[in-house]
Motif scaffolding. Structure first.
Motif, mmCIF file in Angstrom:
data_model
loop_
_atom_site.group_PDB
_atom_site.id
_atom_site.type_symbol
_atom_site.label_atom_id
_atom_site.label_comp_id
_atom_site.label_asym_id
_atom_site.label_seq_id
_atom_site.Cartn_x
_atom_site.Cartn_y
_atom_site.Cartn_z
ATOM 1 N N ARG A 283 33.699 65.596 17.548
ATOM 2 C CA ARG A 283 34.920 65.849 18.321
ATOM 3 C C ARG A 283 35.630 64.513 18.543
ATOM 4 N N GLY A 284 36.468 64.153 17.613
ATOM 5 C CA GLY A 284 37.112 62.845 17.650
ATOM 6 C C GLY A 284 37.926 62.593 18.897
ATOM 7 N N ASP A 285 38.740 63.566 19.292
ATOM 8 C CA ASP A 285 39.610 63.378 20.457
ATOM 9 C C ASP A 285 38.799 63.177 21.733
ATOM 10 N N SER A 286 37.774 64.029 21.906
ATOM 11 C CA SER A 286 36.938 63.912 23.101
ATOM 12 C C SER A 286 36.152 62.605 23.101
ATOM 13 N N SER A 287 35.676 62.216 21.914
ATOM 14 C CA SER A 287 34.923 60.961 21.811
ATOM 15 C C SER A 287 35.791 59.775 22.201
ATOM 16 N N ALA A 288 37.051 59.803 21.749
ATOM 17 C CA ALA A 288 37.958 58.694 22.023
ATOM 18 C C ALA A 288 38.175 58.497 23.521
ATOM 19 N N LYS B 15 28.845 50.487 19.753
ATOM 20 C CA LYS B 15 29.951 49.886 18.992
ATOM 21 C C LYS B 15 30.046 50.488 17.592
ATOM 22 N N ILE B 16 28.901 50.691 16.940
ATOM 23 C CA ILE B 16 28.907 51.256 15.582
ATOM 24 C C ILE B 16 29.501 52.665 15.585
ATOM 25 N N GLU B 17 29.093 53.478 16.561
ATOM 26 C CA GLU B 17 29.638 54.835 16.662
ATOM 27 C C GLU B 17 31.143 54.790 16.937
ATOM 28 N N ALA B 18 31.560 53.842 17.758
ATOM 29 C CA ALA B 18 32.986 53.705 18.060
ATOM 30 C C ALA B 18 33.773 53.276 16.820
ATOM 31 N N ILE B 19 33.192 52.386 16.019
ATOM 32 C CA ILE B 19 33.859 51.928 14.791
ATOM 33 C C ILE B 19 34.088 53.112 13.844
ATOM 34 N N VAL B 20 33.054 53.922 13.635
ATOM 35 C CA VAL B 20 33.183 55.095 12.760
ATOM 36 C C VAL B 20 34.263 56.033 13.286
ATOM 37 N N LEU B 21 34.284 56.211 14.596
ATOM 38 C CA LEU B 21 35.284 57.089 15.207
ATOM 39 C C LEU B 21 36.693 56.551 14.968
ATOM 40 N N TYR B 22 36.892 55.262 15.220
ATOM 41 C CA TYR B 22 38.212 54.677 15.016
ATOM 42 C C TYR B 22 38.625 54.758 13.545
ATOM 43 N N GLN B 23 37.681 54.548 12.647
ATOM 44 C CA GLN B 23 38.005 54.633 11.210
ATOM 45 C C GLN B 23 38.420 56.049 10.827
ATOM 46 N N ASN B 24 37.712 57.031 11.350
ATOM 47 C CA ASN B 24 38.064 58.428 11.048
ATOM 48 C C ASN B 24 39.439 58.789 11.589
ATOM 49 N N GLN B 25 39.807 58.156 12.710
ATOM 50 C CA GLN B 25 41.113 58.431 13.315
ATOM 51 C C GLN B 25 42.233 57.623 12.654
ATOM 52 N N GLN C 120 35.361 50.893 5.856
ATOM 53 C CA GLN C 120 36.748 50.715 6.285
ATOM 54 C C GLN C 120 37.670 50.666 5.073
ATOM 55 N N SER C 121 37.253 49.942 4.047
ATOM 56 C CA SER C 121 38.082 49.855 2.830
ATOM 57 C C SER C 121 38.211 51.208 2.157
ATOM 58 N N LEU C 122 37.120 52.000 2.163
ATOM 59 C CA LEU C 122 37.181 53.344 1.568
ATOM 60 C C LEU C 122 38.119 54.251 2.360
ATOM 61 N N CYS C 123 38.044 54.162 3.678
ATOM 62 C CA CYS C 123 38.936 54.979 4.508
ATOM 63 C C CYS C 123 40.402 54.599 4.298
ATOM 64 N N PHE D 54 32.640 61.945 3.563
ATOM 65 C CA PHE D 54 32.201 60.607 3.935
ATOM 66 C C PHE D 54 33.152 59.956 4.938
ATOM 67 N N ILE D 55 34.447 60.175 4.776
ATOM 68 C CA ILE D 55 35.408 59.548 5.688
ATOM 69 C C ILE D 55 35.700 60.431 6.911
ATOM 70 N N GLY D 56 34.916 61.533 7.060
ATOM 71 C CA GLY D 56 35.035 62.373 8.248
ATOM 72 C C GLY D 56 36.231 63.297 8.264
ATOM 73 N N LYS D 57 36.722 63.692 7.083
ATOM 74 C CA LYS D 57 37.878 64.587 7.017
ATOM 75 C C LYS D 57 37.604 65.747 6.058
ATOM 76 N N PRO D 58 36.564 66.549 6.315
ATOM 77 C CA PRO D 58 36.243 67.653 5.401
ATOM 78 C C PRO D 58 37.316 68.730 5.332
ATOM 79 N N GLN D 59 38.171 68.812 6.352
ATOM 80 C CA GLN D 59 39.218 69.829 6.352
ATOM 81 C C GLN D 59 40.212 69.646 5.210
ATOM 82 N N ARG D 60 40.313 68.412 4.692
ATOM 83 C CA ARG D 60 41.238 68.179 3.581
ATOM 84 C C ARG D 60 40.813 68.914 2.306
ATOM 85 N N SER D 61 39.545 69.330 2.248
ATOM 86 C CA SER D 61 39.054 70.020 1.052
ATOM 87 C C SER D 61 39.676 71.391 0.883
#
Length: 581
Positions: free
Chosen positions: A330-335, A349-359, A385-388, A477-484
């Protein structure tokens, strides 16, 4: 009136006791008169004198009284005259020798008649007659239950509960019968009384019995039962602190099993001092977090953060809330909880980094990456980050090449190289590298390698399917499965194996949102007959509250695809769905 000549006394008395109606003997002209008629007519009871007259008549004239007559007397007796009570007792005494009477029914009739029940002498006489032909109340109760008469068993215990003290075992049995008869409002009180009589060690058994009753009812009834128990029973329970703590924990977990965290929080706040509410809520949230119950942990931790007085507890509660929302994707709630969590340790911090990258908030993500010490995590997050950001192949591969930590781990290095080739759709190089690697079960990356080999084999010679799979892996991988959904549901891919990819996306989406999964599957309706797709649709339906559709889909899988791997999964899920909790 009918006259019977009597040949001898033996045949005469035989006729008397075989007669269905109430016999009366009248001696007339040397013959015996045998009257078969109603001994007591309710239609004629317009006055008290009529009642007295009929009681007197039956007492003086009837040789024997049948059950129908006695029931009529018991139902209609409403006199306070001593003479009427005396006649009633005489009639009752005359009937007490007959073991063919249904003394349970007569006891129930007498109990409902206030004139009899409130008269200690009359009621005691009725009880004495019942006791003469029945076993103990418990044995009679169990016999009625086993014979399929729970309502009569309920009435029997209602009677004896007013005259005697039922023990904790009887109270538990009675509560189960109340559940059968649908008298739900009295169930919590019976378990409460059972608890009040229980010693240490039996408290848990009573609560297990209560759990059994809850498991047999709908969520709406369960909610009512727990609420009544928490409001009417718990505040007045006179138990030791340890035993009351057991009941307190049971109520909290009962609300949690029902996913009613709002009432769970309300109960805690009402039951403990205000200054302690936040700390208690934090402990509950911590337990949920340890059990990987993320929704429960997030909900209770949020309340703990708001009601805690101690700043340390607030910070710990915020950490649980943040990590739980992250686990739920839940990206919005996590933020919302990132800043509250404090980011004072590297895991957060690592979890926050992944969240920010997904957003797509790459600036904040890079600030946190730079705050991390040099490590494997820092290098892989930089590559992610580069992949995202969809940076070029050369940029990403350069980062991989200069990572000291990945170069020190050959297996991980090769795995990341495979990922980069796949995500950039360099499928020929990807397949060559997969074929060149020896995978063994000891590898920590074995499951991922096995998955790669499976898809390469499944889609061998089908470049469009391999490309679609590569893109799905990238989106996941980049946390956006809905794009599929744009890829699979647009009609661009017509391959019969497309349903396999739909399964993959549905499974990934279920980790985020059941509603998103339903939306995705509704766009891919042409794959509805696939057992795997049906299974994930059923799971999403169940999680969104549509258990009826879920049950129909699961039963269809079991019936139509008995040899498919999803048949076994469907059976397991069907048990959860039909349980209703």
């Amino acid at each position: 009136m009918r006259i019977y000549p009597v040949v001898n006394r033996a045949n005469f008395f035989k006729n008397i006791f075989l007669c269905k109606h109430i016999p009366q003997l009248v001696f007339s002209a040397g013959l015996f008169t045998y009257l078969c008629a109603e001994c007591f007519s309710p239609d004629s009871l317009s006055t008290e004198s009529s009642l007295s007259a009929q009681l007197s008549r039956v007492t003086k004239e009837a040789v024997a009284v049948d059950e129908q007559c006695l029931v009529s007397i018991v139902k209609n007796f409403n006199s306070e005259k001593k003479e009427d009570a005396k006649n009633f007792l005489l009639i009752l005494d005359r009937c007490s020798t007959d073991d063919k009477f249904n003394w349970n029914s007569l006891l129930f009739c007498a109990f409902r008649n206030k004139s009899i029940y409130k008269n200690k002498t009359l009621w005691s006489a009725v009880r004495k007659c019942w006791s003469k032909w029945n076993r103990s109340p418990h044995e009679t109760f169990m016999a009625l239950v086993n014979d399929g008469f729970p309502a009569q068993a309920d009435t029997l215990y209602t009677i004896f509960d007013k005259d005697t003290v039922l023990d904790k075992y009887a109270l538990g049995r009675w509560a189960k019968v109340k559940n059968v008869t649908g008298d739900y409002s009295n169930i919590p009180d019976l378990f409460c009384r059972s608890l009040q009589q229980s010693e240490s060690g039996y408290i848990e058994i009573v609560l297990m019995q209560f759990n059994g009753v809850l498991s047999e009812n709908s969520p709406e009834i369960v909610d009512t039962l727990i609420g009544l128990f928490a409001d009417r029973c718990f505040p007045g329970l006179k138990l030791s602190d340890d035993n009351k703590s057991i009941v307190f924990t049971w109520i909290i977990e009962a609300w949690g099993d029902l996913n009613n965290f709002r009432k769970q929080v309300q109960f805690i706040r009402k039951s403990v001092p205000e200054k302690d509410a936040g700390a208690v809520l934090y402990q509950v949230a911590k337990k949920y977090s340890m059990r990987k119950k993320s929704i429960a942990a997030a909900s209770v931790a949020s309340a703990a953060y708001h009601y805690a007085i101690d700043e340390k507890i607030r910070l710990q509660a915020a950490n649980i809330a943040f990590q739980s929302w992250v686990a739920l994707n839940r990206g919005d709630s996590s933020a919302v909880w990132i800043e509250r969590a404090g980011l004072d340790n590297n895991n957060i911090k690592i979890e926050a980094i992944v969240l920010y990258q997904n957003q797509g908030n790459f600036g904040k993500a890079m600030q946190l990456i730079n705050d991390l010490p040099r490590s494997l995590a820092r290098d892989t997050l930089t590559i992610r980050q580069s992949l995202c950001k969809k940076e070029s192949d050369s940029t990403v591969f350069a980062q991989l090449a200069k990572s000291t930590f990945l170069n020190d781990e050959p297996i991980l290095h090769e795995l990341w190289k495979l990922r980069l080739l796949l995500y950039h759709k360099n499928l020929s190089a990807f397949q060559i590298l997969v074929d060149s690697l020896r995978s063994t079960p000891e590898w920590s990356v074995f499951p991922e390698m096995l998955k790669y080999r499976y898809w390469l084999q499944k889609f061998a010679g089908k470049e469009d399917m391999l490309t679609a799979w590569a893109m799905i892996e990238y989106y996941n991988f980049i946390g956006k499965p809905q794009r599929s959904s744009e890829l699979l549901c647009s009609g661009n891919i017509a391959d019969s194996l497309r349903s396999l990819l739909v399964r993959e996306v549905a499974q990934e989406l279920l980790k985020r949102s059941a509603q998103e999964t339903m939306n995705f599957l509704n766009q891919c309706n042409d794959t509805i007959s696939d057992p795997g797709v049906m299974y994930f649709r059923a799971e999403a339906s169940h999680l969104t509250g549509n258990s009826k559709d879920a049950q129909a889909l699961l039963q269809s899988i079991i019936l139509n695809y008995p040899d498919d791997v999803y048949c076994g999964k469907a059976r397991v899920l069907l048990m959860k769905v039909t349980k209703g909790r």
